[in-house]
Design a protein around this motif. Structure first.
Motif, PDB file in Angstrom:
ATOM      1  N   LEU A 199       0.799  -1.606  -0.246  1.00 23.90           N
ATOM      2  CA  LEU A 199      -0.179   0.702   0.151  1.00 23.90           C
ATOM      3  C   LEU A 199       1.007   1.186   0.264  1.00 23.90           C
ATOM      4  CD1 LEU A 199      -3.194  -1.272   2.647  1.00 23.90           C
ATOM      5  CD2 LEU A 199      -3.071  -0.919  -0.233  1.00 23.90           C
ATOM      6  N   GLU A 200       2.042   0.771   0.802  1.00 25.94           N
ATOM      7  CA  GLU A 200       2.678   2.044   0.928  1.00 25.94           C
ATOM      8  C   GLU A 200       3.295   2.482  -0.942  1.00 25.94           C
ATOM      9  OE1 GLU A 200       5.222   1.634   4.019  1.00 25.94           O
ATOM     10  OE2 GLU A 200       4.257   1.033   5.510  1.00 25.94           O
ATOM     11  N   ALA A 201       3.917   1.743  -1.170  1.00 29.90           N
ATOM     12  CA  ALA A 201       4.391   1.451  -2.121  1.00 29.90           C
ATOM     13  C   ALA A 201       3.305   2.084  -3.720  1.00 29.90           C
ATOM     14  CB  ALA A 201       4.870   0.420  -3.105  1.00 29.90           C
ATOM     15  N   ALA A 202       1.915   1.645  -4.060  1.00 30.93           N
ATOM     16  CA  ALA A 202       1.456   1.946  -4.327  1.00 30.93           C
ATOM     17  C   ALA A 202       0.835   3.868  -4.152  1.00 30.93           C
ATOM     18  CB  ALA A 202      -0.205   1.536  -4.261  1.00 30.93           C
ATOM     19  N   TYR A 203       0.784   4.295  -2.352  1.00 34.33           N
ATOM     20  CA  TYR A 203       0.696   5.442  -2.726  1.00 34.33           C
ATOM     21  C   TYR A 203       1.693   6.636  -3.028  1.00 34.33           C
ATOM     22  CZ  TYR A 203      -0.391  10.129  -0.381  1.00 34.33           C
ATOM     23  OH  TYR A 203      -0.690  11.316   0.050  1.00 34.33           O
ATOM     24  N   ALA A 204       3.229   5.766  -2.748  1.00 33.78           N
ATOM     25  CA  ALA A 204       4.154   6.317  -3.209  1.00 33.78           C
ATOM     26  C   ALA A 204       4.158   6.672  -4.707  1.00 33.78           C
ATOM     27  CB  ALA A 204       5.257   5.872  -2.623  1.00 33.78           C
ATOM     28  N   ARG A 205       3.421   5.894  -5.454  1.00 33.16           N
ATOM     29  CA  ARG A 205       4.363   5.470  -7.007  1.00 33.16           C
ATOM     30  C   ARG A 205       3.018   7.310  -7.471  1.00 33.16           C
ATOM     31  NH1 ARG A 205       6.995   4.057 -10.882  1.00 33.16           N
ATOM     32  NH2 ARG A 205       7.128   3.876 -13.145  1.00 33.16           N
ATOM     33  N   GLY A 206       1.743   7.332  -7.332  1.00 28.97           N
ATOM     34  CA  GLY A 206       1.060   8.589  -7.045  1.00 28.97           C
ATOM     35  C   GLY A 206       1.132   8.840  -8.549  1.00 28.97           C
ATOM     36  N   THR A 207       0.287   7.923  -8.949  1.00 28.12           N
ATOM     37  CA  THR A 207      -0.609   7.797 -10.589  1.00 28.12           C
ATOM     38  C   THR A 207      -1.837   7.406 -10.689  1.00 28.12           C
ATOM     39  OG1 THR A 207       0.460   5.587 -11.335  1.00 28.12           O
ATOM     40  CG2 THR A 207       1.938   6.710 -11.963  1.00 28.12           C
ATOM     41  N   GLY A 208      -2.635   7.728 -11.595  1.00 30.16           N
ATOM     42  CA  GLY A 208      -4.246   7.706 -11.573  1.00 30.16           C
ATOM     43  C   GLY A 208      -4.082   5.915 -10.796  1.00 30.16           C
ATOM     44  N   ALA A 209      -3.568   4.767 -11.691  1.00 31.81           N
ATOM     45  CA  ALA A 209      -3.753   3.831 -11.733  1.00 31.81           C
ATOM     46  C   ALA A 209      -3.338   2.873 -10.608  1.00 31.81           C
ATOM     47  CB  ALA A 209      -2.953   2.578 -12.597  1.00 31.81           C
ATOM     48  N   ALA A 210      -2.393   3.793  -9.812  1.00 34.90           N
ATOM     49  CA  ALA A 210      -0.948   3.396  -8.396  1.00 34.90           C
ATOM     50  C   ALA A 210      -2.122   4.108  -6.926  1.00 34.90           C
ATOM     51  CB  ALA A 210      -0.148   4.066  -8.256  1.00 34.90           C
ATOM     52  N   ASN A 211      -3.065   5.373  -7.576  1.00 32.41           N
ATOM     53  CA  ASN A 211      -3.990   5.398  -6.605  1.00 32.41           C
ATOM     54  C   ASN A 211      -5.288   4.782  -6.790  1.00 32.41           C
ATOM     55  OD1 ASN A 211      -2.531   7.691  -5.488  1.00 32.41           O
ATOM     56  ND2 ASN A 211      -3.143   9.288  -7.405  1.00 32.41           N
TER      57      ASN A 211
END
Length: 686
Positions: free
Chosen positions: A415-427
């Protein structure tokens, strides 16, 4: 290391051959001993290799086996690649498989075909080991298809059971759809790179970034097309949304099979493949976006279904599907080490949950419906504490910077990696993962509360009472309470403790020691795997030695995410636990009321989003209709009518006419000869 890796890979194959071909001669016990010892030997050889890579004392190497194919430009050997990624998979596969072999001694004790079962288990393990040690894509495909074949044999092990046969065929067919994409991806990769060698492809991949090809008049990005095709294969093997339908039905196989397939082998093949080819995927932004979205959607989709299932194994099966979604969207955002970390921890706690469920089923005379459980924690205490460890791990219980169970570290990191990525798909993946974490906590604690708390509801199970009164104990998983149809689903609920109380004269018993030892060992992994291995998997680029793409900037960004992001999974876990406690301990009538209130939504989740019905309408029925057309109209009506049947009719009618001339009278024959001679002379003259 060379001799060790050869033994690790080929010992399971050798024991599978002996047990499978000569099991009837040597007997059940020698076959079980041989296959089990072979797997424990492979496991014992795998851990030192992994620890050497962990300590930085080993380097990647390739162990040649034999020259395999040389045809024009296509040339490759059969060789075993050993690097950090391989070492991780070796310990996961051999550890879980060895424990499953040992567990099966108790679970399959009454089955008359044990030699065949243990041979299949070892064959399955060999195929998976071939997959993860592959040095080229064709060898990977060999292992890929090998686990598909072995899964068909294991899921349909009880082949006299129609539902097991149907489940095995379904798994085989659905995986063929994914495998077609994987094959096309391999073909395309060879066309673009001129080789199937994985190291050579990964070395050339960065230079192909931005290149394009023309297909049907369209200009498409080369690497996106290749990676999307390869990902279709991963979707099939790892049961992602759309190609997931085979996974829950795989529960028709024996419980040890479920643990092996769902924890450490077949379903992780897709995640492994994406991580192995991560430098390729890094050059394909569209493909990575698709991986992220599909992973996020799968983890949420499967979690919603898990909240409504009554079969204890199906709940855990949908949990597997959901956790695989986490792994894929971690890979999709570029956190390949994190994806492998969750694969590693998940292997321990998911195998633990499946084998624990098997111990519960064993204790309850093969009853799998949780509505007929209750109050088992004092009857089977070792199984209870083992499943408690697995539940604490999968729900992610822990305290930041202090200690947590395995899932606390790996799921939070995703979850931290997805938030840190910051793209629309990652969000999207982040919020889908957060909601899935809440649902995971709910259905996991729901399973625990229905199984181990409350009052016993065993008297309500006709299957258990039949077993008690008639001394009948089936050698197979039995589910007498099939899922209700949509109209009756809401009306059938868990009997409350006020309504039902009694045991019907049945007393659950703890499983034998050969089933409990694997539970204890896996419990240690569920408790400590995250705490011990978080740093090397997630933060240490040197640990991976280039075997996966390591995004150092993403790791630094993960450490700087807000506190609420770090607490998201924990808050979701607590909410899920609270809702489950209120629903199944505090007020057992609440689930029935909620199901009636949410009628259509509840039925939608209970019936698995109607994917089976949709596929039956779109694919199965048209396929049968087309088959009948070809059979009755084309084959029987045309080909047979004017072909074999028509020719036979002509011969038959001709023989009827010809035999009239066979009168036996010489004057008749002379007349026919004269007429023939006149006809011949007339034809010549004219």
């Amino acid at each position: 290391m060379q001799s060790s890796i050869l033994l690790i890979v080929f010992l399971p194959l050798a024991t599978a051959i002996v047990a499978g071909l000569f099991g009837g001669t040597i007997g059940k016990t020698p076959a079980k001993v041989l296959t089990t010892v072979g797997l424990f030997a492979s496991c014992a050889l795998s851990w030192p290799i992994f620890l050497d890579f962990l300590g930085g004392n080993a380097q990647a190497q390739v162990v040649p086996v034999l020259q395999w194919v040389k045809s024009g430009d296509l040339s490759f050997d059969w060789a075993l690649r050993v690097d950090t990624l391989t070492a991780v998979m070796l310990v996961v596969i051999t550890s879980v498989s060895a424990l499953v072999h040992l567990y099966s001694w108790g679970y399959m004790d009454e089955d008359p075909s044990q030699q065949r079962f243990f041979a299949y288990l070892s064959l399955f393990t060999f195929a998976m080991l071939m997959l993860v040690t592959a040095d080229n894509l064709v060898q990977m495909f060999f292992g890929w298809e090998g686990v598909g074949l072995a899964s068909y044999l294991l899921i349909g092990f009880w082949y006299k059971k129609p539902s097991a046969n149907a489940a095995a065929i379904k798994a085989f067919v659905v995986n063929r759809v994914g495998d077609l994409g994987f094959m096309l991806g391999i073909f395309g990769t060879f066309l673009v790179f001129g080789t199937v060698s994985i190291p050579a492809i990964l070395d050339q991949a960065p230079a192909m970034s931005g290149s394009s090809i023309t297909f049907m008049g369209m200009r498409l990005m080369t690497m996106d097309i290749l990676c999307l095709l390869l990902f279709v294969g991963a979707m099939g093997k790892s049961a992602q949304l759309g190609l997931h339908t085979w996974l829950p039905d795989a529960m028709e196989g024996p419980t040890p099979v479920s643990a092996l397939i769902h924890a450490a082998t077949m379903v992780t093949a897709g995640v492994f493949m994406v991580c192995r080819l991560s430098p390729m995927f890094e050059t394909a932004p569209v493909a990575l976006t698709v991986v992220t979205v599909v992973g996020g959607a799968t983890c949420l989709f499967a979690a919603t279904i898990g909240t409504t299932q009554w079969d204890i194994k199906r709940v855990i099966a949908y949990s597997t599907c959901s956790q695989l979604g986490y792994m894929f969207f971690a890979a999709g955002v570029g956190a390949y080490g994190v994806a492998m970390f969750h694969l590693f921890t998940h292997a321990f706690f998911k195998a633990l949950l499946f084998l624990g469920a098997g111990a519960v089923i064993h204790a309850m005379h093969h009853e799998q419906d949780m509505r007929y459980y209750g109050a088992l924690r004092k009857r089977i205490p070792i199984t209870f504490w083992a499943m408690m460890a697995g539940t604490l791990a999968i729900t992610g219980v822990g305290i930041i910077d202090v200690f947590g169970f395995a899932g606390f570290y790996s799921k939070d990191a995703i979850l931290e990696a997805a938030y840190a990525r910051g793209t629309g798909a990652a969000n999207f993946a982040f919020w889908a993962g957060a909601l899935a974490a809440l649902l995971t906590s709910f259905y996991s604690w729901r399973l625990m509360f229905l199984t181990f708390w409350g009052k016993p509801r065993w008297a309500d199970s006709e299957h258990i009472q039949h077993a008690v009164h008639h001394g009948h104990d089936e050698p197979e998983d039995h589910n007498p309470a099939a899922q209700e149809d949509a109209g009756a689903a809401v009306a059938h609920h868990v009997p409350s403790t006020e309504e039902k109380d009694g045991t019907g004269g049945y007393h659950p018993h703890e499983a034998p020691w050969v089933m409990l030892i694997p539970l204890v060992v896996l419990s240690l992994g569920a408790v400590f795997a995250g705490f011990l291995f978080y740093e090397p998997f997630v933060e240490a680029e040197g640990f991976w030695q280039g075997s996966v793409f390591f995004n150092e900037n993403l790791v630094h960004t993960m450490h700087g995410v807000p506190l609420w992001v770090k607490l998201t999974a924990t808050i979701a876990m607590l909410l899920g636990l609270t809702i489950a406690w209120l629903s199944y301990i505090r007020n057992p009538k609440l689930p029935q009321a909620a199901a009636e209130q949410l009628g259509p939504i509840y039925r939608f989740f209970l019936n698995k989003w109607y994917f089976d019905e949709l596929y039956n309408f779109l694919f199965v029925k048209p396929a049968f209709w087309l088959g009948r057309v070809f059979w009755k109209v084309l084959d029987i009506g045309i080909i047979d009518r004017f072909g074999p049947d028509g020719a036979a009719w002509v011969v038959r009618q001709g023989s009827v006419g010809a035999k009239r001339f066979q009168s036996g009278m010489l004057n008749t024959y002379a007349l026919i000869m004269l007429l023939g001679l006149v006809a011949a002379i007339t034809w010549v003259l004219l």
